[in-house]
Scaffold this active site. Structure first.
Site, PDB file in Angstrom:
ATOM      1  N   ASP A 166       3.175  62.789   9.203  1.00 52.88           N
ATOM      2  CA  ASP A 166       2.517  62.070  10.203  1.00 52.88           C
ATOM      3  C   ASP A 166       1.121  61.588   8.924  1.00 52.88           C
ATOM      4  OD1 ASP A 166       1.267  60.402  12.048  1.00 52.88           O
ATOM      5  OD2 ASP A 166       0.655  62.217  13.355  1.00 52.88           O
ATOM      6  N   GLU A 178      -4.521  53.653  11.719  1.00 51.36           N
ATOM      7  CA  GLU A 178      -3.907  53.988  13.095  1.00 51.36           C
ATOM      8  C   GLU A 178      -4.436  55.280  13.955  1.00 51.36           C
ATOM      9  OE1 GLU A 178      -1.086  56.109  15.548  1.00 51.36           O
ATOM     10  OE2 GLU A 178      -1.490  56.603  13.705  1.00 51.36           O
ATOM     11  N   GLU A 179      -5.117  56.091  13.168  1.00 51.82           N
ATOM     12  CA  GLU A 179      -4.908  57.660  14.068  1.00 51.82           C
ATOM     13  C   GLU A 179      -6.437  57.291  14.451  1.00 51.82           C
ATOM     14  OE1 GLU A 179      -3.303  60.111  14.095  1.00 51.82           O
ATOM     15  OE2 GLU A 179      -2.067  60.039  12.180  1.00 51.82           O
ATOM     16  N   HIS A 185      -1.033  66.635  13.327  1.00 54.44           N
ATOM     17  CA  HIS A 185      -2.171  66.437  14.247  1.00 54.44           C
ATOM     18  C   HIS A 185      -3.657  68.141  14.332  1.00 54.44           C
ATOM     19  CE1 HIS A 185      -2.275  61.801  16.149  1.00 54.44           C
ATOM     20  NE2 HIS A 185      -2.031  62.297  15.248  1.00 54.44           N
ATOM     21  N   HIS A 235       1.773  54.158   8.131  1.00 46.73           N
ATOM     22  CA  HIS A 235       0.616  54.145   8.984  1.00 46.73           C
ATOM     23  C   HIS A 235       0.482  55.010   7.096  1.00 46.73           C
ATOM     24  CE1 HIS A 235      -0.895  57.909  10.855  1.00 46.73           C
ATOM     25  NE2 HIS A 235       0.118  57.261  11.677  1.00 46.73           N
ATOM     26  N   ASP A 268      -3.709  56.302   7.342  1.00 45.84           N
ATOM     27  CA  ASP A 268      -4.464  57.265   6.868  1.00 45.84           C
ATOM     28  C   ASP A 268      -3.532  58.925   8.110  1.00 45.84           C
ATOM     29  OD1 ASP A 268      -3.603  55.304   9.106  1.00 45.84           O
ATOM     30  OD2 ASP A 268      -4.767  56.832  10.722  1.00 45.84           O
TER      31      ASP A 268
END
Length: 494
Positions: free
Chosen positions: A154, A199-200, A465, A121, A123
């Site tokens: 990520d 996705e996030e 994150h 992903h 995003d």
């Protein structure tokens, strides 16, 4: 692509070279070809660095309330261009039901051959407080051999692994050529790549798109590159994912805040009530205590030493760990409940008042075998039952994600295990992951005969994150090499 990356010096990738040994053939891949592919992957790493820097510079934070931003549209277009450049002849951008855009690339399989689907992903999480970053979050910056930036690991770093692998299995005489079958060593499988844009947020755009368009992403083997290794240089297959429940509990006791001196005492305080309710969700040992929710699971795979968790999770030395099981039990075989946000007056500027309302966002993770919807029902029933003073309680379910357990006895799994071991020069280990990837359940239900495998460039030092997210370039290189070897050595029959 830029000739040089701001903050990242030009030159070969940082980190150790592949552990591949020329005496280690993989399936249909000779030792000579494997060594050649490793060299091509290494030669492609400066390009991967530049491409990652260009993508990290785009703040592709998807907001489902606003739809795709100009940054998300630009990011999706860049991904589509990269897939075409990597040799996929059929590339399209599709809008998914949550309003996000996914990039899908395809190169058909030779007659009778299987198809491999790669996932990532583009995003990213919001950067949060930019003052907490040691370098700008949307500028790829090298420090101490790592590349820093939001999405570096990520999941834009995983996308770089896919692109590098595709380019590496092209012309064996040119490390920068695109994927072709008519030169070099033919790739014995069809290839699909999907890179999603939400996705996030967990809004299920790609999940619903797959359900509505099952033929588009159908594949015999699905490689989800959104996981990672237990440590840098330790090849790891994730075999278990916990399921997810996201819910908000709101407590109301009145219509206005009241002077704490004049009315404090008999007047019910919503914040006190909420704190009392939250305190019932764990016992003194830190185990989750929701009646009816099983909490005695045991992890039988790779252990997670306590000292490593303390280092990975940045736990203060004097603070105890939670739960009555082992670290691996608590992470991968038992439920976990976290209060991830609260609506309460901030310390600065808070009036001296009894609070009429308070709210908390709860994040409940459940192991495989536990139905997330049933877990949500147990959580909601428990919160209502323990609410004191007849306060008004409202509970809103924000999202649910299913758990996942991989099947590990198929030919594709054996092939990816061999590819990882060859790329890293050491045996592969297995681990669980506390985070959920609901798409795994969607894939498993939609394609019940497909093998689903989870790998990736992340490891604990990546701080995904969080501020100062980073990636070890060696992880991009070695995952790319493993994927390239996997494509070349994938079994053409079951």
């Amino acid at each position: 692509m830029p000739a040089a990356t701001p903050g990242v010096p030009a030159g070969p990738s940082t980190g150790p070279s592949s552990g591949l040994s020329p005496q280690e053939p993989l399936g249909g891949v000779s030792a000579e070809l494997a060594t050649d592919v490793a060299g091509r992957v290494r030669a492609l790493m400066p390009r991967a660095r530049d491409e990652l820097a260009e993508l990290v510079a785009i703040p592709t934070v998807f907001d489902p309330r606003l739809g795709p931003s100009a940054d998300c549209v630009r990011g999706a277009g860049l991904v589509a261009d990269a897939l075409r450049d990597a040799g996929l002849p059929d590339v399209r951008l599709v809008e998914t039901p949550d309003g996000s855009t996914a990039a899908i690339g395809h190169r058909p399989a030779p007659p009778g051959a299987p198809t491999v689907l790669f996932y990532a992903h583009y995003d990213v999480q919001p950067p949060g407080d930019e003052a907490s970053w040691d370098s700008p979050p949307f500028t790829l910056t090298e420090r101490d051999g790592r590349w820093y930036g939001r999405g570096a690991a990520d999941c834009k770093g995983n996308l770089m692994a896919h692109l590098t692998a595709l380019r590496a299995v092209g012309n064996s005489t040119s490390p920068t050529s695109s994927l072709r079958q008519d030169v070099g060593t033919p790739v014995p499988v069809g290839i699909k790549v999907v890179v999603e844009g939400s996705e996030e947020q967990g809004t299920g755009g790609l999940e619903r798109f797959v359900e509505q368009n099952p033929d588009l992403l159908a594949a015999d083997t699905i490689v989800i590159c959104d996981s990672g290794n237990v440590a840098v240089g330790v090849p790891t297959l994730t075999t278990v994912l916990r399921g997810l429940v996201s819910a908000v509990v709101r407590v109301t006791t009145g219509t206005s805040g009241m002077h704490s001196g004049m009315f404090g005492g008999p007047t019910p305080d919503a914040l006190l009530a909420l704190v009392a309710m939250l305190a019932t969700l764990h016992n003194e040992a830190g185990d989750v205590t929701i009646p009816g929710l099983a909490n005695g699971g045991v992890w039988n795979g790779e252990p997670y030493p306590e000292e490593r968790l303390r280092a990975d999770a940045h736990v203060l030395p004097e603070v105890g760990l939670l739960g009555s099981g082992t670290v691996a039990d608590q992470l991968w075989a038992r439920p976990a409940l976290t209060v991830i946000g609260m609506e309460v007056p901030p310390l600065t500027g808070a009036p001296s008042a009894v609070q009429p309302a308070a709210a908390a966002r709860l994040n409940l993770r459940v192991p495989p075998g536990v139905d997330p919807e049933a877990a949500y029902g147990l959580l909601a029933d428990h919160l209502r039952a323990v609410a004191p003073w007849h306060v008004r309680v409202e509970i809103e379910l924000e999202g649910i994600g299913a758990s996942f357990r991989a099947e590990t006895d198929g030919p594709g799994y054996r092939a990816i295990t061999a590819a990882l071991a060859t790329a890293y020069g050491r045996p592969v280990t297995t681990a669980g992951q506390g985070g959920g990837i609901p798409l795994c359940d969607t894939f498993a239900r939609t394609y019940p005969d497909s093998e689903i495998m989870l790998i990736g460039v992340s490891e604990p030092a990546c701080l995904i994150h969080a501020p100062n997210e980073s990636v070890a370039p060696s992880e991009i290189e070695q995952i790319a090499l493993a994927e390239a070897l996997f494509l070349l050595g994938h079994p053409t029959t079951g």
